[in-house]
Every structure is written in C-alpha cells, then in structure tokens.
Write an enzyme that holds these catalytic residues in place. Structure first.
Site, PDB file in Angstrom:
ATOM      1  N   LYS A   1       0.872  -1.186   0.000  1.00  0.00           N
ATOM      2  CA  LYS A   1       0.000   0.000   0.000  1.00  0.00           C
ATOM      3  C   LYS A   1       0.901   1.225   0.000  1.00  0.00           C
ATOM      4  O   LYS A   1       1.141   1.879   1.026  1.00  0.00           O
ATOM      5  CB  LYS A   1      -0.912  -0.008   1.216  1.00  0.00           C
ATOM      6  CG  LYS A   1      -2.083   0.969   1.093  1.00  0.00           C
ATOM      7  CD  LYS A   1      -3.080   0.514   0.051  1.00  0.00           C
ATOM      8  CE  LYS A   1      -4.276   1.433  -0.040  1.00  0.00           C
ATOM      9  NZ  LYS A   1      -5.220   1.021  -1.090  1.00  0.00           N
TER      10      LYS A   1
ATOM     11  N   SER B   1      -8.583  -0.246  -4.850  1.00  0.00           N
ATOM     12  CA  SER B   1      -8.786   0.136  -3.465  1.00  0.00           C
ATOM     13  C   SER B   1     -10.288   0.328  -3.207  1.00  0.00           C
ATOM     14  O   SER B   1     -11.050  -0.622  -3.301  1.00  0.00           O
ATOM     15  CB  SER B   1      -7.978   1.389  -3.144  1.00  0.00           C
ATOM     16  OG  SER B   1      -7.662   1.434  -1.772  1.00  0.00           O
TER      17      SER B   1
END
Length: 593
Positions: free
Chosen positions: A188, A385
């Site tokens: 991430k 996401s």
C-alpha cells in the site's frame, strides 16, 4: 439592524445574479442556438484524440464550459450508432503524440474492431510518437486499425514504459517534517514518497509487476493486429527510436503521409462527394437517451475519488470528477425500484477514496442482488482500493487487461509539522477534554505510543472488513485474500488469474454479461440511471438557493442586468476527501499516466 441585514442580503443576492445569472443565461442561449449540421450522405468522422479523454461524461452540465474533451464512453457509444448509419463511411483518427491510459486504449480498440467488422474503414494518423506516458498504448491503438500513417520525418519513439516517482523523505528530514502513517500492508505504497527516499523492495516489485503486465499486453495485442511475431515486434521496437521512414521499412507502420494526404485517402474510400465531419458534431447531432418501456439494463456511472455526501458543492464550471456516495447509491436503489430494469451495469473508473463511502455504495450493490437484479461492474482505467471495495460483491466483474485494480489495503495518518514550524518561531500547542486520543491527529507532534496503538488497531479492523468483503464476494478463503491483498495493485489480466476479476473485456462485454445473468434475449435497451443535473441545479449547490428561485431571479437579472458581466465563480474547491483522521482506501496513481 434587521433592516440593514435584509438590505445587505438583497444587495449580495443581486450582485450574485448580476455576475452569474446573466452570463449563464447568455451562454445557455448561445449553446442552444448552435445546432450541428445534418450529416452529409457520404461522411467520414474525424476523431481527434490529441486532447485528454475522461472515462465518462461529467454529470455537471456546465463542465463543458471549463474544458473541451470527450469521454471514452461517449466515443464508443457514438461509434456503435455510426456502424448502422448508412451515411457514415469511415473514421479518420488523429493519434496523440504521447501516451494514453492503457485501459482507455483497450476500450477504444474494441470499438474500432467492432466498427471495422461492420465493413467500415478506419485510418489512424500520427504526427509523432514520443516517450511521454504509456506511448505503447497509443501505438497499440493505432496498430489496431491496420492502416497506421505517420507524418514524414516524424519521430517513432516507442521503446518501452517508464514510471517516475518523487520522494520527499530527505526534504522532510531537513526541515523537521514527520510523515506519520500506518499502512496495511507493504504494497500500500500511496504514501511511500513521504516515508522513504527510494523505492522499497515491495514498492519496486509491485510497480514492475503491473508495468510489465501492461507492456506485454500492449505489445502482444499490437503484434496480433499487425500479424507479427510478438518477440520480433518487441525487439524491433526496443531497438529504436526511429524516424517514421525507418519505422515504415520495418513494418511498424503502414504509410508515410501528411494529414491532408491521409484525409484525401479516407475520403476517396468513402465515395464521391464525401466530407469530413467532426466527431463531436456528429456525436451531438446523434445523441440518444433511452426511451420507451420494456426490459432494460440500467447503466450507472461513477468516476473519480470516492467521498461521502452528494454533489452540489463544487465549482459548477469545473470538469473534475468525484464519486459521491449518496448519489451513486441512490442511482442503484432507483434501478432496484424500476420494474423495467432487469440488470445493472456499473461503470467504475476510480482509484478509491473513503472506506465508509465505499461501503455505502457496496450496500446498494448488495440490495440490487437481493432484489434479483444482477450487477455487473465494468472497470475503466482504475477500479482499485475503494473502487474494488465497491466491486467486490458484484454479480460479475469485467475489466480491461490493463485496468489497474486490487490495491486491497488501507492507510491513514498525518503530517507532524510542529518541529518544522518551531525552527521559524511558530509554536503549536494543544488542549482538550476527554480521551487523549481526541487530539491524536493534531499537527504539533507525532503519535504518542498509546495513540499509535489505538489508531493501528482501528486500521487493522478496516483492513479486516475489506478482506472479509472480498472473500465473501469472490468466494475465496480469507487466508487467500490476505495473501494477494496487502495493498498490491494488479492489472486486469493479473486479477483475472487471481480470481479477483471474472472476464477480460470492455463496457459492451459487461452489457452482454448482464443480459446473460438476467436471462434477457434479443435487443435490450440501455437506461442511464446516473443523475444528470440541470444547469440551474448545478448552480443551486454553490449559491445555496433552490433551482426554482434561481430561474425566477435569473429572469429578473436578465431584465435588469448588464449582459457583459463575467462570472467570478472560479477557484471553489471541494475538500471533503482528507486523509487525516480517516482510513483512506486509495490506490497510487502512477505518474506515467
């Protein structure tokens, strides 16, 4: 005092109407007065792709005054209509000199192929291909026409794909700024430029993985369309750069010629008296909205960052795209309540955003499925996401091979600016009541140990929720989802192999999938359910008055105002999407795009 306030309010309202209402009405009248000419009997559509494309048309009707561009969706829909229009004999495409978003090129290529299958030619012309963005995607799109021209002496610099990131860690260290963030997990990397001075091994691995997938897809597709061996095509491309003449000798393009010569060639194929028609003019003249009754597939569109709330607060003259959770979920619920709607195609182009806003929209997706109305997600350039959070429990997911998706992860935190400001004599002090965590996101200092523990625990819960939704929607064990998640970005082709995507294809493949899941036969109309604001509604949110009042007051302004007045509503910014104090399910947007 009361009378003074009333008078002041009246003066302010009059000023707003004077500066906004009058020019707005003039613009509207001018726009309505301009009608595209009728399509000639032998027409060649001139499609100029040299300006950037959005994925979807803006829901804001005034955005067109802020920019001049088309959307991928409007182009592919117009090409479908042109296929059956006997007046349209072909298309001339002006290619951009730099790169295109790969998934956009994939979607347009499918549309080009479908148009050509109807027996109508496409000629693509380039004035040069330069290493800016994903130029291999531009080349792939031009190659798909089978008739790719380049201007004499133009550059053919299609040699690979590069992505560049800027890292701020050393600058922050120099001035005492601390980027204090939690990530779930190592892939991430949206905030990595603030935390590091170079790529971490995970960041590098993930970036090279999706870049390699996009590069291979583009070259393989171009080789297929040009009937070349993929390895041979790759070797020839990477041995460049070339001038157009050398590219033609190597069989990388079809012909050398000026734009005028290309126009003459495609017009000759169209027949005697053929004329070039601007693609946007044809699109406006042949714009259709769903009418009639009977079975329909709802088309619902969402583009941009995902935020809570509803539209109406941003500058009405900007074309920026945002997905508002109230608006998108309402469109889905409206489709559920519409007895004629039998299935839903949800077109998404989003790198993510708020976890709570994403969950609100996902709840509407679940409601549609519970009502026995299949929901098929069609992914654009991004559906990562938060975009994947929304998609995770759809009936089916269709993505382009180069769509960027996944990024199943979360991050959050803050910038601690206190030490940096102290160097310049600025002191940040904090006071409060209740739990010490109430001030955890103050900018004066880093997280305390207890605040970090509490924040990290909350981030773990958000991540666990994300994992659970993907596992349930994709029928995968949670352990498997955790293995392929960790915030990693995948291309559509990679996601298909991992079970995160069902099919590779574009919008119309998603429509076919929705028809099949709903057991619909024959031609089925597409019904757009996404909210389209009227011009007065677009101003309503900014001015804080009703659309009805605006119409009445604008009429008065037209009588009393000065037609030369100019609008002053520039620079309004929607700041709803902030990372401090929130969990952001937002994927990185590669600089190459």
């Amino acid at each position: 005092m009361k009378q003074f306030l009333i008078t002041a309010a009246g003066v302010f309202a009059g000023l707003v109407l004077f500066l906004v209402g009058v020019p707005f009405l003039l613009i509207s009248m001018a726009a309505n007065a301009t009608r595209p000419e009728a399509t000639p009997s032998h027409a060649v559509l001139s499609l100029d792709l040299r300006e950037s494309l959005s994925d979807q048309d803006p829901s804001n009707p005034l955005a067109a005054f802020g920019r001049k561009s088309m959307s991928v969706m409007s182009v592919i829909e117009t090409l479908r209509r042109a296929e059956t229009d006997g007046k349209v004999k072909g298309v001339l495409v002006r290619l951009p000199e730099g790169g295109m978003e790969p998934a956009q090129a994939d979607e347009l290529r499918l549309a080009f192929k479908h148009f050509q299958a109807a027996g109508k030619p496409i000629l693509a012309h380039s004035q040069g291909l330069y290493p800016s963005g994903v130029v291999t995607a531009t080349y792939m799109l031009g190659a798909s026409t089978g008739n790719l021209w380049m201007q004499p002496g133009a550059s053919f610099q299609v040699t690979g794909l590069a992505n560049e990131d800027i890292f701020f860690k050393r600058l922050f260290d120099k001035y005492g700024v601390k980027a204090d963030y939690e990530q779930r997990y190592e892939f991430k990397n949206a905030v990595n430029p603030y935390l590091h001075d170079d790529y971490t091994p995970a960041h590098k691995e993930s970036t090279l993985s999706w870049m390699g997938s996009i590069y291979r897809t583009g070259l393989t597709t171009a080789a297929l369309d040009r009937k070349k061996n993929p390895a041979a095509l790759q070797a020839a491309i990477e041995a460049g750069p070339y001038l157009a003449e050398d590219a033609a000798k190597l069989g990388l393009i079809d012909k050398i010629g000026q734009v005028k010569e290309a126009q003459t060639a495609i017009l000759a194929k169209a027949g005697d008296g053929a004329k070039l028609v601007d693609f946007t003019d044809y699109m406006r003249a042949n714009h259709e909205r769903s009418t009639g009754s009977g079975p329909a597939i709802a088309v619902i569109e969402g583009e941009g960052a995902i935020v809570t709330g509803k539209d109406g607060t941003r500058n009405p003259f900007t074309g920026g795209s945002t997905i508002y959770s109230d608006d998108l979920s309402k469109a889905i619920y409206d489709a559920v309540d519409d007895k004629n709607v039998k299935a839903i195609v949800l077109r998404l182009n989003s790198p993510g955003g708020s976890d709570t806003a994403s969950e609100q929209i996902l709840a509407a997706v679940r409601a549609a499925k519970a009502a026995r109305k299949p929901v098929v997600v069609s992914m654009g350039t991004y559906a990562a996401s938060g975009g994947y959070w929304i998609s995770s429990q759809a009936s089916a997911i269709v993505a382009q091979p180069t769509t960027l998706t996944g990024s199943i992860g979360v991050y959050g935190g803050k910038f601690a600016l206190g030490p940096a400001l102290a160097k310049y004599g600025v002191d940040v002090r904090e006071t409060g009541v209740g739990s010490p965590y109430a001030g955890a996101f103050g900018m004066g200092q880093e997280f305390s140990a207890s605040d970090r523990a509490a924040f990290a625990g909350w981030m773990d819960q958000i991540y666990a929720n994300f994992i659970a939704r993907v596992a349930d929607g994709r029928h995968l064990p949670e352990a498997r989802v955790r293995e392929i998640a960790k915030g990693r970005v995948w291309t559509g082709a990679q996601a298909r192999q991992l079970g995160l995507v069902d099919e590779i294809g574009g919008f119309y493949q998603a429509v076919d999938k929705a028809k099949a899941l709903a057991d619909l036969k024959g031609e089925v109309r597409l019904k757009r359910m996404t909210k389209q604001s009227s011009p007065f509604e677009a101003l309503e949110g900014v001015l804080g008055v009703s659309a009805t009042s605006l119409k009445t007051l604008a009429a008065a302004a037209w009588i009393m105002g000065d037609p030369r007045a100019q609008s002053t509503l520039d620079g309004l910014v929607d700041e709803r999407l902030r990372s401090e104090g929130h969990a952001a399910v937002l994927a990185p947007r590669p600089g190459a795009f």
